[in-house]
Write a protein that holds these residues in place. Structure first.
Motif, PDB file in Angstrom:
ATOM      1  N   VAL A   1      43.466-109.253  65.761  1.00  8.74           N
ATOM      2  CA  VAL A   1      43.461-108.005  64.975  1.00  8.74           C
ATOM      3  C   VAL A   1      42.149-107.275  65.269  1.00  8.74           C
ATOM      4  O   VAL A   1      41.213-107.884  65.774  1.00  8.74           O
ATOM      5  CB  VAL A   1      43.583-108.249  63.447  1.00  8.74           C
ATOM      6  CG1 VAL A   1      44.933-108.821  63.081  1.00  8.74           C
ATOM      7  CG2 VAL A   1      42.474-109.139  62.926  1.00  8.74           C
ATOM      8  N   CYS A   2      42.081-105.997  64.942  1.00  8.44           N
ATOM      9  CA  CYS A   2      40.876-105.217  65.241  1.00  8.44           C
ATOM     10  C   CYS A   2      39.687-105.810  64.494  1.00  8.44           C
ATOM     11  O   CYS A   2      39.844-106.432  63.442  1.00  8.44           O
ATOM     12  CB  CYS A   2      41.076-103.763  64.870  1.00  8.44           C
ATOM     13  SG  CYS A   2      41.164-103.485  63.114  1.00  8.44           S
TER      14      CYS A   2
ATOM     15  N   SER B   1      37.172-104.797  62.661  1.00  9.86           N
ATOM     16  CA  SER B   1      36.784-104.498  61.275  1.00  9.86           C
ATOM     17  C   SER B   1      37.732-105.204  60.294  1.00  9.86           C
ATOM     18  O   SER B   1      37.288-105.733  59.274  1.00  9.86           O
ATOM     19  CB  SER B   1      36.743-102.994  61.025  1.00  9.86           C
ATOM     20  OG  SER B   1      38.002-102.429  61.279  1.00  9.86           O
ATOM     21  N   PHE B   2      39.017-105.237  60.604  1.00  9.91           N
ATOM     22  CA  PHE B   2      39.958-105.937  59.721  1.00  9.91           C
ATOM     23  C   PHE B   2      39.698-107.440  59.781  1.00  9.91           C
ATOM     24  O   PHE B   2      39.779-108.142  58.768  1.00  9.91           O
ATOM     25  CB  PHE B   2      41.399-105.625  60.115  1.00  9.91           C
ATOM     26  CG  PHE B   2      42.435-106.002  59.068  1.00  9.91           C
ATOM     27  CD1 PHE B   2      42.147-105.881  57.712  1.00  9.91           C
ATOM     28  CD2 PHE B   2      43.691-106.444  59.435  1.00  9.91           C
ATOM     29  CE1 PHE B   2      43.100-106.218  56.741  1.00  9.91           C
ATOM     30  CE2 PHE B   2      44.654-106.776  58.476  1.00  9.91           C
ATOM     31  CZ  PHE B   2      44.356-106.670  57.130  1.00  9.91           C
TER      32      PHE B   2
ATOM     33  N   ILE C   1      37.106-108.641  57.403  1.00  9.59           N
ATOM     34  CA  ILE C   1      37.591-108.646  56.020  1.00  9.59           C
ATOM     35  C   ILE C   1      38.502-109.846  55.772  1.00  9.59           C
ATOM     36  O   ILE C   1      38.424-110.500  54.737  1.00  9.59           O
ATOM     37  CB  ILE C   1      38.297-107.301  55.741  1.00  9.59           C
ATOM     38  CG1 ILE C   1      37.222-106.210  55.649  1.00  9.59           C
ATOM     39  CG2 ILE C   1      39.118-107.342  54.471  1.00  9.59           C
ATOM     40  CD1 ILE C   1      37.742-104.824  55.753  1.00  9.59           C
TER      41      ILE C   1
ATOM     42  N   GLU D   1      48.232-104.665  59.377  1.00 10.32           N
ATOM     43  CA  GLU D   1      47.045-104.184  60.103  1.00 10.32           C
ATOM     44  C   GLU D   1      47.085-102.659  60.247  1.00 10.32           C
ATOM     45  O   GLU D   1      46.063-101.983  60.073  1.00 10.32           O
ATOM     46  CB  GLU D   1      46.949-104.848  61.493  1.00 10.32           C
ATOM     47  CG  GLU D   1      45.665-104.458  62.194  1.00 10.32           C
ATOM     48  CD  GLU D   1      45.555-105.024  63.618  1.00 10.32           C
ATOM     49  OE1 GLU D   1      46.475-105.717  64.064  1.00 10.32           O
ATOM     50  OE2 GLU D   1      44.521-104.740  64.258  1.00 10.32           O
TER      51      GLU D   1
ATOM     52  N   TYR E   1      45.975-101.081  57.141  1.00  8.63           N
ATOM     53  CA  TYR E   1      44.514-101.138  57.028  1.00  8.63           C
ATOM     54  C   TYR E   1      43.869-100.033  57.867  1.00  8.63           C
ATOM     55  O   TYR E   1      42.964 -99.327  57.416  1.00  8.63           O
ATOM     56  CB  TYR E   1      43.991-102.520  57.458  1.00  8.63           C
ATOM     57  CG  TYR E   1      42.494-102.544  57.570  1.00  8.63           C
ATOM     58  CD1 TYR E   1      41.700-102.685  56.434  1.00  8.63           C
ATOM     59  CD2 TYR E   1      41.867-102.366  58.797  1.00  8.63           C
ATOM     60  CE1 TYR E   1      40.319-102.662  56.531  1.00  8.63           C
ATOM     61  CE2 TYR E   1      40.493-102.346  58.905  1.00  8.63           C
ATOM     62  CZ  TYR E   1      39.717-102.488  57.765  1.00  8.63           C
ATOM     63  OH  TYR E   1      38.363-102.452  57.864  1.00  8.63           O
ATOM     64  N   LEU E   2      44.344 -99.865  59.111  1.00 11.35           N
ATOM     65  CA  LEU E   2      43.774 -98.837  59.992  1.00 11.35           C
ATOM     66  C   LEU E   2      44.032 -97.442  59.438  1.00 11.35           C
ATOM     67  O   LEU E   2      43.206 -96.541  59.565  1.00 11.35           O
ATOM     68  CB  LEU E   2      44.372 -98.961  61.400  1.00 11.35           C
ATOM     69  CG  LEU E   2      43.934-100.203  62.168  1.00 11.35           C
ATOM     70  CD1 LEU E   2      44.744-100.339  63.456  1.00 11.35           C
ATOM     71  CD2 LEU E   2      42.439-100.136  62.488  1.00 11.35           C
TER      72      LEU E   2
ATOM     73  N   ARG F   1      48.155 -95.306  67.983  1.00 16.22           N
ATOM     74  CA  ARG F   1      48.089 -96.759  67.790  1.00 16.22           C
ATOM     75  C   ARG F   1      48.369 -97.113  66.322  1.00 16.22           C
ATOM     76  O   ARG F   1      49.117 -98.039  66.024  1.00 16.22           O
ATOM     77  CB  ARG F   1      46.704 -97.270  68.213  1.00 16.22           C
ATOM     78  CG  ARG F   1      46.568 -98.746  68.011  1.00 16.22           C
ATOM     79  CD  ARG F   1      45.459 -99.394  68.806  1.00 16.22           C
ATOM     80  NE  ARG F   1      45.402-100.780  68.387  1.00 16.22           N
ATOM     81  CZ  ARG F   1      44.510-101.254  67.529  1.00 16.22           C
ATOM     82  NH1 ARG F   1      43.587-100.477  67.034  1.00 16.22           N
ATOM     83  NH2 ARG F   1      44.562-102.522  67.163  1.00 16.22           N
TER      84      ARG F   1
END
Lengths: 285, 285
Positions: free
Chosen positions: A28-29, A31-32, A35, B151, B154-155, B170
């Motif tokens: 996952v990216c 920043s996530f 968390i 996700e 979240y983004l 994305r």
């Protein structure tokens, strides 16, 4: 034959490393990812993964398998604690002596990280190296357990203090004991020993009840420095606690008796040894 | 050969009944059951289950199977909308023209109902009457999709308006298009037609992008009576919208072109017919 019992402190170090490595490979990216990682990597006794490891070692499961089972259970548990701590539910600013996720970041992040962590274990279980039929049975048991926990949490939040011990026990079964049932039984499912899985699930449920009673006692008697979260919450929030029906001393005595009976159902001496040490650790804390 | 295309209005009636019956058999306590049922049974176009049904009928899947696939997708979607609407995320008091779950009940209930509805689909998929290997593949695809959606959410919430179209695309892929990818591909997984599943997933992702663009346009231009939720939210909350980079007319024209190209990839005339009618319905609304 003298068998060596896995020590919880040794296990915790090993598990923490395994969990950290596992989380580093999460796709996952970034920043996530920070968390998602925050709560699982902020302390925790790793009690549930330890129980899984105790039984798994006793029946010779490979460590890669039981460590992953532990990751699944621990991540779900973290996700469920994150939602519990939210202002709309328990409104607790502390968890394991550190700010709760919604305090360290924000509420939206806490909601979504909890969502992720409660779903992600299904992926972990899907990736286990057991055959597809056992995986099917394991995920059946897992999803039933996970849904029970959420229902238990709902019953906990909407609890009426006029309820009787039977209601309180039901809530505790769903909210707390079911996950211990899974910890006790899942190694046997993975080993295709279904009769034992069924028996150990029952034993795990009983262990979970005892654990919840000890938790109720601690919530009432311990200061925040030891508890790591706000004490006295059960009473303040009108949450079900067995201490509405008996004194802490009575509750502790009954639990000790129940615990001894429970040990008689477990035929693995190293597991019993581990559980006895765990008992001391929990009662002492 | 002339084939008969399933009409969305006929399907919706049938699906609503199936969903209601399914939810009635949920084994949870009655108070939690009302909370879980509220959002799934409060309207909804049933677009995603309809797409599943279109493809499923074209390849001859039994209705019991595709209706359950639809239930899984629709319940997850409801759970995710419930969390979206929470004060800490989109803070929307309305959904489908009715009070959002946290307004009709309370925030704690909305958090826990969302948790339940996002996990429960795994149980629905586990119970499908397909062989264990296909079930394994289906749940793999499902859990990947579900985690992508979280996700993406979240983004979406943490979106920086300085981002470019690539970032916005994305986010829209994860948050919206992935679920359409699952709707387009899951019937083929159930039928053990993996090559087509892969191809149709790509087509579903493209459909999802087009759907999101139309949604962005509607959020900007429609009044609340038609939209059923608070309009102008994307701009107010700084959410990603393709309309930051082009006019609504331009966006609509590009989408229409993309939609026509997309239809060329689908070899089932009754599915294309259904999709064309759907397009008119969405654009007209």
């Amino acid at each position: 034959m003298k068998t060596k019992t896995l020590k919880i402190n040794d296990f915790r170090k090993e598990f923490d490393k395994f969990l950290r490595d596992h989380l580093e490979r999460l796709m996952v990216c970034s920043s996530f990812s920070s968390i998602i990682n925050y709560t699982p990597l902020t302390g925790g006794k790793r009690l549930r993964p330890y129980l899984i490891a105790l039984f798994s070692q006793a029946i010779g499961l490979p460590s890669e398998l039981y460590m992953k089972l532990g990751v699944a259970v621990e991540l779900f548990h973290s996700g469920s604690l994150i939602h519990d701590d939210l202002p709309a539910i328990d409104n607790d600013d502390f968890r394991r002596g550190k700010p709760s996720l919604h305090k360290a970041f924000d509420e939206a992040s806490a909601i979504l990280a909890g969502d992720f962590l409660m779903l992600y274990p299904v992926k972990v279980l899907q990736e286990l190296t057991i055959n597809e039929h056992l995986k099917f049975l394991l995920i059946n048991e897992w999803i039933r357990t996970a849904l029970s926990i959420i229902e238990g949490e709902y019953l906990d939040v909407t609890y009426e203090p006029s309820s009787n011990t039977k209601d309180v026990n039901r809530i505790h079964r769903l909210k707390t004991a079911e996950l211990f049932g899974f910890c006790f039984s899942s190694p046997f499912i993975c080993a295709d020993r279904m009769e034992e899985a069924k028996k150990m699930k029952e034993t795990g449920l009983r262990f979970g009840h005892i654990f919840q009673v000890l938790d109720d006692i601690k919530d009432k008697l311990q200061p925040i420095e030891i508890l790591g979260k706000t004490p006295g919450k059960d009473e303040k929030l009108n949450r079900p606690s067995i201490l509405r029906f008996m004194s802490p001393e009575e509750a502790l005595n009954t639990s000790e008796k129940d615990f001894k009976t429970l040990l008689e159902n477990i035929e693995y001496p190293e597991v019993c040894e581990g559980l006895k040490k765990l008992w001391k650790l929990i009662v002492k804390a």
